[in-house]
Write an enzyme that holds these catalytic residues in place. Structure first.
Site, PDB file in Angstrom:
ATOM      1  N   ARG A  24      25.363  -5.218  77.798  1.00 56.69           N
ATOM      2  CA  ARG A  24      25.307  -6.488  77.072  1.00 56.69           C
ATOM      3  C   ARG A  24      24.315  -7.466  77.704  1.00 56.69           C
ATOM      4  O   ARG A  24      23.582  -8.159  76.988  1.00 56.69           O
ATOM      5  CB  ARG A  24      26.700  -7.103  76.988  1.00 56.69           C
ATOM      6  CG  ARG A  24      26.767  -8.445  76.261  1.00 56.69           C
ATOM      7  CD  ARG A  24      25.983  -8.498  74.972  1.00 56.69           C
ATOM      8  NE  ARG A  24      26.270  -7.393  74.068  1.00 56.69           N
ATOM      9  CZ  ARG A  24      25.511  -7.070  73.021  1.00 56.69           C
ATOM     10  NH1 ARG A  24      24.399  -7.757  72.779  1.00 56.69           N
ATOM     11  NH2 ARG A  24      25.839  -6.066  72.245  1.00 56.69           N
ATOM     12  N   LYS A  43      10.791 -26.765  73.687  1.00 54.90           N
ATOM     13  CA  LYS A  43      12.087 -26.666  73.011  1.00 54.90           C
ATOM     14  C   LYS A  43      12.652 -25.259  73.222  1.00 54.90           C
ATOM     15  O   LYS A  43      12.772 -24.445  72.302  1.00 54.90           O
ATOM     16  CB  LYS A  43      11.944 -26.992  71.532  1.00 54.90           C
ATOM     17  CG  LYS A  43      11.473 -28.431  71.293  1.00 54.90           C
ATOM     18  CD  LYS A  43      11.198 -28.706  69.829  1.00 54.90           C
ATOM     19  CE  LYS A  43      10.677 -30.124  69.638  1.00 54.90           C
ATOM     20  NZ  LYS A  43      10.304 -30.419  68.229  1.00 54.90           N
ATOM     21  N   LYS A  90       3.254 -39.292  74.518  1.00 53.56           N
ATOM     22  CA  LYS A  90       3.815 -39.309  73.163  1.00 53.56           C
ATOM     23  C   LYS A  90       4.170 -40.733  72.776  1.00 53.56           C
ATOM     24  O   LYS A  90       3.919 -41.680  73.521  1.00 53.56           O
ATOM     25  CB  LYS A  90       5.009 -38.364  73.090  1.00 53.56           C
ATOM     26  CG  LYS A  90       4.659 -36.926  73.516  1.00 53.56           C
ATOM     27  CD  LYS A  90       5.738 -35.944  73.190  1.00 53.56           C
ATOM     28  CE  LYS A  90       5.750 -35.644  71.706  1.00 53.56           C
ATOM     29  NZ  LYS A  90       6.702 -34.550  71.372  1.00 53.56           N
ATOM     30  N   GLU A 143      -0.651 -37.724  71.944  1.00 52.86           N
ATOM     31  CA  GLU A 143      -0.184 -37.640  70.566  1.00 52.86           C
ATOM     32  C   GLU A 143      -0.721 -38.822  69.763  1.00 52.86           C
ATOM     33  O   GLU A 143      -0.711 -39.962  70.230  1.00 52.86           O
ATOM     34  CB  GLU A 143       1.339 -37.653  70.537  1.00 52.86           C
ATOM     35  CG  GLU A 143       1.939 -37.536  69.151  1.00 52.86           C
ATOM     36  CD  GLU A 143       3.457 -37.590  69.196  1.00 52.86           C
ATOM     37  OE1 GLU A 143       4.085 -36.516  69.058  1.00 52.86           O
ATOM     38  OE2 GLU A 143       4.014 -38.698  69.370  1.00 52.86           O
ATOM     39  N   ASP A 178       0.050 -35.636  64.872  1.00 55.56           N
ATOM     40  CA  ASP A 178       1.460 -35.485  64.526  1.00 55.56           C
ATOM     41  C   ASP A 178       1.745 -35.831  63.073  1.00 55.56           C
ATOM     42  O   ASP A 178       1.449 -36.942  62.607  1.00 55.56           O
ATOM     43  CB  ASP A 178       2.300 -36.379  65.440  1.00 55.56           C
ATOM     44  CG  ASP A 178       3.796 -36.125  65.276  1.00 55.56           C
ATOM     45  OD1 ASP A 178       4.188 -34.966  65.066  1.00 55.56           O
ATOM     46  OD2 ASP A 178       4.569 -37.101  65.342  1.00 55.56           O
TER      47      ASP A 178
END
Length: 312
Positions: free
Chosen positions: A122, A157, A189, A218, A239
Site C-alpha cells: 500500500r 499548490k 503577488k 504578478e 493573471d
C-alpha cells in the site's frame, strides 16, 4: 516476460531523479503511519503469511497513463525488509518514469519474502499512483501545447510533504517546475504589492534585500505589466487575462525587448485544457496550472502476486 507482460511504452522525458534523502525520509514516515513506530507490524500479514514464504509480484497498470515514482518501490521494499528482519527483495523496474503505459502493462517485478511484498504494497502504491496521476495529467497539457512554443508550469499548490514527488511527476509528464518553494524565487503577488505600496516599490524592496535571486512579478492589467518591466522585472505572471488582453501585453513587451532583453511571460489563473491552445497562441512562454498537483486523480496501479510461491 510473456507477450501479455510486454509494456507498450514510449519514454518521453528525462525528469532527473528523486532526491534520495527525501525519498528515504518520506518512505520512513509513510511506513510509520501504516505500521506504527519502527519496526512496526502488519497484524494480518504477519499472522497469515509464513516469514519463509517467497514469491513474485507484478506492479501493473490498471488504466492507460504516464508513470512516475516507480523508484519508490525499491525504497519501500528495502525499508520493509529491514524492519521485518527479512532478506531483501529483488526489484526489476521494466518501465522508465515518464513512459506512457496501457492497461495491463507490467511496470515493476519484485521477488522476495511474501511478507515484505504485502507489507510494502500500500505504501508503494500510494506514492507511485499519486505521482503517476500527476504525470498523466501533466502529459495531457504538454500534448495540447506541443508545437506552440509554450510550456506548462506547476505551482506550490502541492500536497504537504510530497512536493518533491509531485514536482518530479510534473517533469515526468513533460511539464516544467516553476519554483520549489518560497526560498528559491521571489514572486511578487497582489498582496505583496498592497503591503509594499505598489509594484515598483515591491520590486525595489526585493532587490535591496535579495539582489541576486530570480524575481517574478504578478500583473493583473497591461499597465501593471509595463510598470513591472520598467522597474526591472524580467518574468511576468499575467493573471486572469483573456486572450485578447494577453496578446496586447505580449505585443507591447516584445516590442521593447531590444532595450530590456528577453522577458518571460506566463499566463496564470483559471486555465483549462480546452482554452490552452488559444492562450498559448497569444505568444506567452508558459501556462501555469495549479491543478496539475492539487486536482490530479491517481493513476490506478496494482501489486499482484503471481503463481509460484515457494518455501525458502
Amino acid at each position: 516476460m510473456s507477450a501479455a507482460e510486454q509494456p507498450r511504452t514510449v519514454p518521453t522525458v528525462d525528469p532527473g531523479r528523486l532526491d534520495p534523502d527525501w525519498l528515504r525520509r518520506t518512505v520512513r514516515i509513510a511506513l510509520d503511519e501504516d505500521l506504527g513506530p519502527e519496526p512496526g507490524r502488519d497484524l494480518t500479514t504477519q499472522s497469515t503469511v509464513p516469514s519463509h514464504l517467497r514469491g513474485t509480484a507484478h506492479l501493473v497498470a490498471r488504466e492507460p497513463g504516464v508513470v512516475a515514482g516507480l523508484p519508490v518501490v525499491a525504497e519501500v521494499t528495502a525499508q520493509v525488509a529491514q524492519r521485518l528482519g527479512l532478506p531483501p527483495v529483488t526489484v526489476d523496474q521494466r518501465v522508465p518514469d515518464g513512459a506512457r503505459v496501457e492497461r495491463g502493462d507490467v511496470l515493476v517485478v519484485v521477488t522476495g519474502p511474501v511478507q515484505v511484498l504485502l507489507v510494502a504494497e500500500r505504501t508503494a502504491l500510494n506514492l507511485a499512483s499519486r505521482a503517476s496521476g500527476v504525470a498523466s495529467h501533466t502529459r495531457r497539457w504538454a500534448d495540447v501545447l506541443a508545437g506552440s512554443g509554450a510550456q506548462v508550469l506547476d505551482t506550490r499548490k502541492t500536497t504537504p510533504g510530497l512536493r518533491e514527488l509531485e514536482k518530479y511527476a510534473v517533469r515526468c509528464g513533460g511539464g516544467t517546475n516553476k519554483r520549489m518553494g518560497l526560498h528559491d524565487v521571489a514572486m511578487i503577488k497582489d498582496n505583496h504589492v498592497v503591503a509594499a505600496g505598489g509594484i515598483t516599490a515591491a520590486i525595489e524592496a526585493v532587490r535591496s534585500r535579495f539582489g541576486d535571486v530570480p524575481l517574478q512579478v504578478e500583473a493583473d492589467t497591461p499597465a501593471q505589466a509595463l510598470e513591472a518591466v520598467a522597474a526591472g522585472a524580467r518574468f511576468l505572471l499575467l493573471d486572469n487575462m483573456p486572450p485578447e488582453v494577453l496578446t496586447e501585453v505580449v505585443t507591447s513587451v516584445r516590442a521593447g525587448e531590444s532595450n530590456t532583453g528577453p522577458i518571460e511571460l506566463e499566463a496564470t489563473g483559471n486555465l483549462t485544457l480546452d482554452r490552452a491552445a488559444a492562450v498559448a497562441a497569444t505568444g506567452v512562454d508558459y501556462l501555469s496550472v495549479g491543478a496539475l498537483t492539487h486536482s490530479s486523480p491517481i493513476l490506478d496501479l496494482a501489486l499482484d502476486l503471481v503463481d509460484g510461491l515457494s518455501q525458502a
